[in-house]
Design an enzyme around this catalytic site. Structure first.
Site: not given
Ligand SMILES: CC(C)(COP(=O)(O)OP(=O)(O)OC[C@H]1O[C@@H](n2cnc3c(N)ncnc32)[C@H](O)[C@@H]1OP(=O)(O)O)[C@@H](O)C(=O)NCCC(=O)NCCS
Length: 362
Positions: A110, A250, A280
């Site tokens: 990215c 980004h 993204n």
């Molecule tokens: C991936 C991301 C959106 C997850 O958001 P988050 O708030 O951290 O969510 P969590 O991983 O804590 O998950 C929370 C809950 O939502 C659930 N969940 C995850 N994806 C889901 C989706 N698409 N739909 C519904 N629920 C979802 C999880 O299973 C979890 O459930 P649980 O509490 O029962 O275990 C966030 O961490 C993120 O944006 N990370 C960086 C992304 C990245 O790496 N991008 C590429 C590099 S630039």
């Protein structure tokens, strides 16, 4: 003084849209979860190769700068999803635009576009080259596993391009400062598993590659990495954060952007956000965001822009840019993608069904 100024910009968005509601047909998710946790409403799915999108974006950027392919001295194409590894796809774009110059791909995920901008700036400041075409192009849908809801909802396909030109001015202008970094301790946190020259070609799993990450870890490191390099370019250029007119970050998650600008002590309105319609798009996000910001009148002549990115590696990069006198294109290109007769859902349906069967052990 030789400065590197952005004089042309262009983008390419494939026509097929995959909405959050479409994704509910493929996995257990909801529009409400995706919007509130990421800011994404829809993303595009490409029916053509990465280099085809890159070529369309490049032709728009050339027309915008009033140039043609023969005027370009170097092409740097940032992509983690090239249609071919050998040859590089900068060569494909080069053939399409009729350039006679050096051309190569880089993979800094990215951060790739800002890495390319740093390399182009160094070329221009050294007097080695006067006009560099930089492209960020991605077909991330190729890497997506549609059974993994935490990753599958985030990514989209697109391309963006800019022309960076040498300008002679007494005051510094264009790219005032740039910085690039990589933190290898985090390279396992974001990766495409099972794709590359160390895969076992005899294994039945050889085609089961997919993008996977540790979302929470990346979230934290993204804010820290982009924040540190943003501070670094401000210090290098002797510019205060109050002098920044627009932050072009980004686009990985709107909550990452909100936290980043809040931690920097900048008002939320100073951040440009277009993730809702694109998701993204990795190396394409920043050139796409520049195009969208210009179209929306968010960039004015002489504005100071702070751009920063973060990605697999774990790479990070930032650039501080003093925009030039022009915010409208000098010319227009009629380049466009071939028509697509499928919806976004139809384009991914067969791969998603195959991945579901595999996940269920069939
Ligand atoms: C991936 C991301 C959106 C997850 O958001 P988050 O708030 O951290 O969510 P969590 O991983 O804590 O998950 C929370 C809950 O939502 C659930 N969940 C995850 N994806 C889901 C989706 N698409 N739909 C519904 N629920 C979802 C999880 O299973 C979890 O459930 P649980 O509490 O029962 O275990 C966030 O961490 C993120 O944006 N990370 C960086 C992304 C990245 O790496 N991008 C590429 C590099 S630039």
């Amino acid at each position: 003084m030789l400065s590197a100024q952005i004089t042309g910009w262009g983008k390419c968005l494939p026509p097929a849209v995959l909405t959050n509601d479409d994704l509910t047909h493929l996995m257990d998710t909801s529009d409400e979860w995706i919007r509130t946790r990421t800011g994404i409403g829809e993303r595009r799915i490409s029916h053509v190769s990465t280099s085809t999108m890159a070529t369309v974006a490049a032709k728009h950027a050339l027309a915008c700068a009033g140039l043609s392919g023969e005027d370009i001295d170097m092409i740097i194409l940032a992509s983690a999803t090239p249609d071919t590894l050998v040859p590089n796809i900068a060569a494909t774009v080069q053939a399409e635009i009729g350039a006679n110059c050096a051309a190569f791909d880089i993979n800094a995920a990215c951060s790739g576009f800002l890495y390319a901008l740093g390399l182009a700036t160094a070329q221009i400041r050294s007097g080695q080259n006067r006009r560099v075409l930089i492209i960020g192009a991605e077909r991330l849908s190729f890497y997506v596993n549609w059974t993994l809801r935490d990753t599958a909802v985030l990514f989209g396909d697109a391309a963006g391009a800019v022309i960076v030109e040498a300008v002679e001015q007494s005051e510094p202008t264009g790219v005032l400062a740039y910085a690039m970094h990589n933190d290898p301790s985090g390279r396992e946190h974001l990766r495409v598993q099972g794709f590359g020259s160390d895969l076992d070609r005899l294994s039945p799993e050889a085609t089961e590659f997919f993008l996977d990450f540790n979302g929470r870890e990346i979230f934290k490191r993204a804010i820290a990495g982009m924040g540190a390099l943003s501070q670094q370019v401000l210090e290098q250029a002797g510019v205060s954060k109050e002098e920044v007119d627009l932050v072009v970050p980004h686009q990985a998650n709107v909550r990452i952007i909100d936290t980043l600008v809040a931690k920097m002590g900048l008002p939320a309105e100073k951040a440009f956000v277009n993730i809702e319609h694109h998701g993204n798009t990795s190396a394409a996000t920043i050139p796409m965001a520049l195009c969208d910001a210009l179209e929306q009148g968010r960039i004015h002549p002489g504005d100071t822009l702070l751009s920063c990115a973060f990605g697999a590696g774990l790479t990070s990069a930032a650039a501080l840019i003093k925009w030039g006198p022009r915010t409208t294109p000098l010319g227009h290109s009629d380049a466009e993608l071939p028509p697509c007769d499928k919806t976004g859902l139809e384009l991914v349906a067969d791969v998603a069904a195959h991945q579901r069967r595999k996940a269920e052990g069939n």
